[in-house]
Design a protein around this motif. Structure first.
Motif, short mmCIF file in Angstrom:
data_model
loop_
_atom_site.label_atom_id
_atom_site.label_comp_id
_atom_site.label_asym_id
_atom_site.label_seq_id
_atom_site.Cartn_x
_atom_site.Cartn_y
_atom_site.Cartn_z
N ILE A 95 0.86 -1.19 0.00
CA ILE A 95 0.00 0.00 0.00
C ILE A 95 0.89 1.23 0.00
O ILE A 95 1.76 1.38 0.86
N ILE A 96 0.67 2.13 -0.96
CA ILE A 96 1.42 3.39 -1.04
C ILE A 96 0.43 4.54 -0.94
O ILE A 96 -0.47 4.66 -1.77
N PRO A 97 0.54 5.38 0.09
CA PRO A 97 -0.45 6.46 0.32
C PRO A 97 -0.26 7.64 -0.60
O PRO A 97 -0.19 8.79 -0.15
N GLY A 98 -0.16 7.42 -1.88
CA GLY A 98 0.00 8.49 -2.84
C GLY A 98 -0.16 7.96 -4.25
O GLY A 98 -0.25 6.75 -4.48
N PRO A 99 -0.19 8.85 -5.23
CA PRO A 99 -0.44 8.44 -6.62
C PRO A 99 0.75 7.77 -7.30
O PRO A 99 0.61 7.19 -8.36
N ASP A 100 1.96 7.89 -6.72
CA ASP A 100 3.12 7.25 -7.33
C ASP A 100 4.08 6.82 -6.23
O ASP A 100 3.95 7.19 -5.06
N ARG A 101 5.08 6.02 -6.62
CA ARG A 101 6.02 5.46 -5.66
C ARG A 101 7.01 6.50 -5.13
O ARG A 101 7.42 6.45 -3.97
N GLU A 102 7.41 7.43 -5.98
CA GLU A 102 8.40 8.43 -5.59
C GLU A 102 7.81 9.40 -4.56
O GLU A 102 6.73 9.94 -4.74
N GLY A 103 8.54 9.58 -3.48
CA GLY A 103 8.14 10.55 -2.46
C GLY A 103 7.12 10.04 -1.47
O GLY A 103 6.66 10.81 -0.61
N HIS A 104 6.73 8.78 -1.56
CA HIS A 104 5.76 8.23 -0.61
C HIS A 104 6.30 6.95 0.00
O HIS A 104 6.97 6.15 -0.68
N LEU A 105 6.01 6.75 1.27
CA LEU A 105 6.47 5.57 1.99
C LEU A 105 5.58 4.37 1.66
O LEU A 105 4.36 4.48 1.66
N SER A 106 6.20 3.26 1.40
CA SER A 106 5.46 2.04 1.08
C SER A 106 5.19 1.25 2.36
O SER A 106 6.04 1.14 3.24
N TYR A 107 3.96 0.71 2.46
CA TYR A 107 3.58 -0.13 3.59
C TYR A 107 3.20 -1.52 3.09
O TYR A 107 2.69 -1.68 1.98
N ARG A 108 3.45 -2.52 3.92
CA ARG A 108 3.02 -3.88 3.63
C ARG A 108 1.97 -4.30 4.66
O ARG A 108 2.20 -4.20 5.86
N PHE A 109 0.82 -4.74 4.17
CA PHE A 109 -0.27 -5.18 5.05
C PHE A 109 0.00 -6.62 5.49
O PHE A 109 0.23 -7.49 4.66
N GLU A 110 -0.01 -6.87 6.80
CA GLU A 110 0.23 -8.20 7.34
C GLU A 110 -0.83 -8.55 8.37
O GLU A 110 -1.10 -7.76 9.27
N THR A 111 -1.44 -9.73 8.21
CA THR A 111 -2.37 -10.21 9.23
C THR A 111 -1.59 -10.97 10.29
O THR A 111 -0.57 -11.59 10.01
N ILE A 112 -2.08 -10.93 11.52
CA ILE A 112 -1.41 -11.57 12.66
C ILE A 112 -2.25 -12.76 13.11
O ILE A 112 -3.46 -12.63 13.31
N PRO A 113 -1.65 -13.93 13.28
CA PRO A 113 -2.41 -15.07 13.80
C PRO A 113 -2.94 -14.77 15.19
O PRO A 113 -2.39 -13.94 15.92
N THR A 114 -4.02 -15.44 15.56
CA THR A 114 -4.59 -15.24 16.89
C THR A 114 -3.60 -15.69 17.95
O THR A 114 -2.72 -16.51 17.70
#
Length: 395
Positions: A95-114
């Protein structure tokens, strides 16, 4: 910086997912409630914050729906998501909180086991006599289960029983209860139980010679459908069910291809891609199972029989199962870097800077692989030591 809207104190066990930034200098965003709005700070010194996205937990607990709450577009796994639009995300999605990769921090969505899955391991008390093969009377090795009676045997032991049964009679009977066997497949849960038993008592283990003999006899690498030798009536279906969907029977059961035609005792294997059936044939040189994952694929087999397409029968293309050296790769799979898009970008950029194509690099590494210049111990393959460039591998 990211911040979750769940501000009340919560235990670590309440966290069901995280947004992990590509750079370790930034904080991980913990997601605790089933519907969470994530905010981002406009600047480090400012208290002003604006909504970035809303993440809603799915019923299957392993995915979520994300809604773009910002005024601009954002990128999710390379796809553009407009403001207020909603998209499904899985564990590993970028997930990138912006319209392009440059200048925005990239996040990775991870689910956690119970917490129960993470902290508690089920302890099973089992009588050793109940973990023994009914044929060789030793602890199971590469255990398989047969249906419908659900008795368990060593793969090699039952495979020999299967071969001999098919030579003598029209049906295959369970060695333990004499019920007609219709299905046989590997039992991965019992395999883990056996590993725990052998760790607790190493004296129960077999010699390397015995294991090698059993493995050489093992026929069952994926689920087998075993014919009873009698025509079974298909269950009654509604008219619309009868006319929808492909026929999953084997094309060679009614027609001869490549000099072979199935008989009433032929064991069949379901393909992992198309679900169609093919005869299990251990007496031919054409592989039917991927050595890397042990699953069955029909593409190479039908290609060897000269069959490209049959109406009413699902058949895979040859590309689904072919030698490593015949494969071409146009892009790096996202899983190659364990879903780390940042590392993947570095790899792709390095290849471009060298003035080479990805296929050039892959071809070079296949040569190194064949010459055993590459460490195979970390490869997620079942038979890494015996795989060569000429080995058939699934995608």
């Amino acid at each position: 910086m990211g911040e979750s809207s769940a501000s009340k104190p919560c235990l670590e066990a309440d966290i069901w997912a995280k947004l992990v930034p590509a750079h370790s200098m930034y904080s991980v965003v913990d997601i605790r409630s089933n519907e969470t709005v994530v905010y981002s700070e406009i600047s480090c010194s400012s208290e002003n914050k604006h909504e970035w996205c809303k993440i809603t937990r799915s019923l299957n607990q392993s995915s979520a729906m994300i809604q773009n709450k910002s005024s601009s577009t954002i990128l999710i796994d390379g796809a553009t998501v407009q403001s207020e639009d909603i998209m499904l995300i899985q564990s590993g999605s970028e997930i990138i909180p912006g319209p392009d990769r440059e200048g925005h921090l990239s996040y990775r969505f991870e689910t956690i086991p119970t917490a129960e899955r993470c902290e508690k391991r089920l302890k099973i008390s089992i009588d050793i006599e109940n973990a023994k093969c009914g044929i060789c009377l030793n602890i199971w090795h590469d255990v398989i289960s047969v249906a419908p009676c659900l008795h368990n045997f060593c793969n090699g032991c039952f495979s020999e029983w299967l071969r001999r049964s098919q030579e003598r009679r029209a049906t295959v009977l369970c060695p333990q209860c004499r019920a007609v066997v219709q299905f046989a497949g590997k039992n991965h849960f019992l395999r883990e139980v056996v590993e725990d038993i052998l760790q607790a008592d190493t004296s129960l283990g077999r010699s390397k010679e015995d294991v090698a003999i059993l493995d050489s006899h093992a026929l069952i690498q994926s689920n087998l459908v075993i014919s009873s030798g009698r025509k079974r009536k298909r269950p009654h279906l509604a008219v619309d069910e009868q006319t929808s969907g492909p026929d999953l029977s084997c094309p060679q059961c009614g027609t001869e291809y490549g000099g072979f035609r199935c008989n009433q005792d032929t064991v069949h294997i379901p393909c992992q891609v198309c679900g169609g059936m093919m005869p299990s044939r251990s007496n031919i040189s054409v592989p039917q199972h991927c050595l890397g994952c042990n699953r069955a694929f029909c593409g190479a087999y039908w290609h060897s029989q000269g069959v490209a397409r049959i109406d009413g029968h699902p058949l895979c293309t040859y590309d689904s199962f072919r030698p490593i050296m015949e494969r071409s790769i146009s892009s790096i799979p996202f899983t190659a870097h364990e879903t780390n898009r940042y590392e993947q970008d570095i790899t792709e950029r390095s290849i471009r800077q060298l003035g080479r194509t990805l296929q050039d690099v892959i071809s070079e590494w296949i040569g190194k692989f064949d010459n055993r210049e590459i460490d195979r111990s970390r490869m997620p393959l079942n038979h890494a030591d015996v795989i060569t460039a000429a080995t058939h591998i699934c995608k």
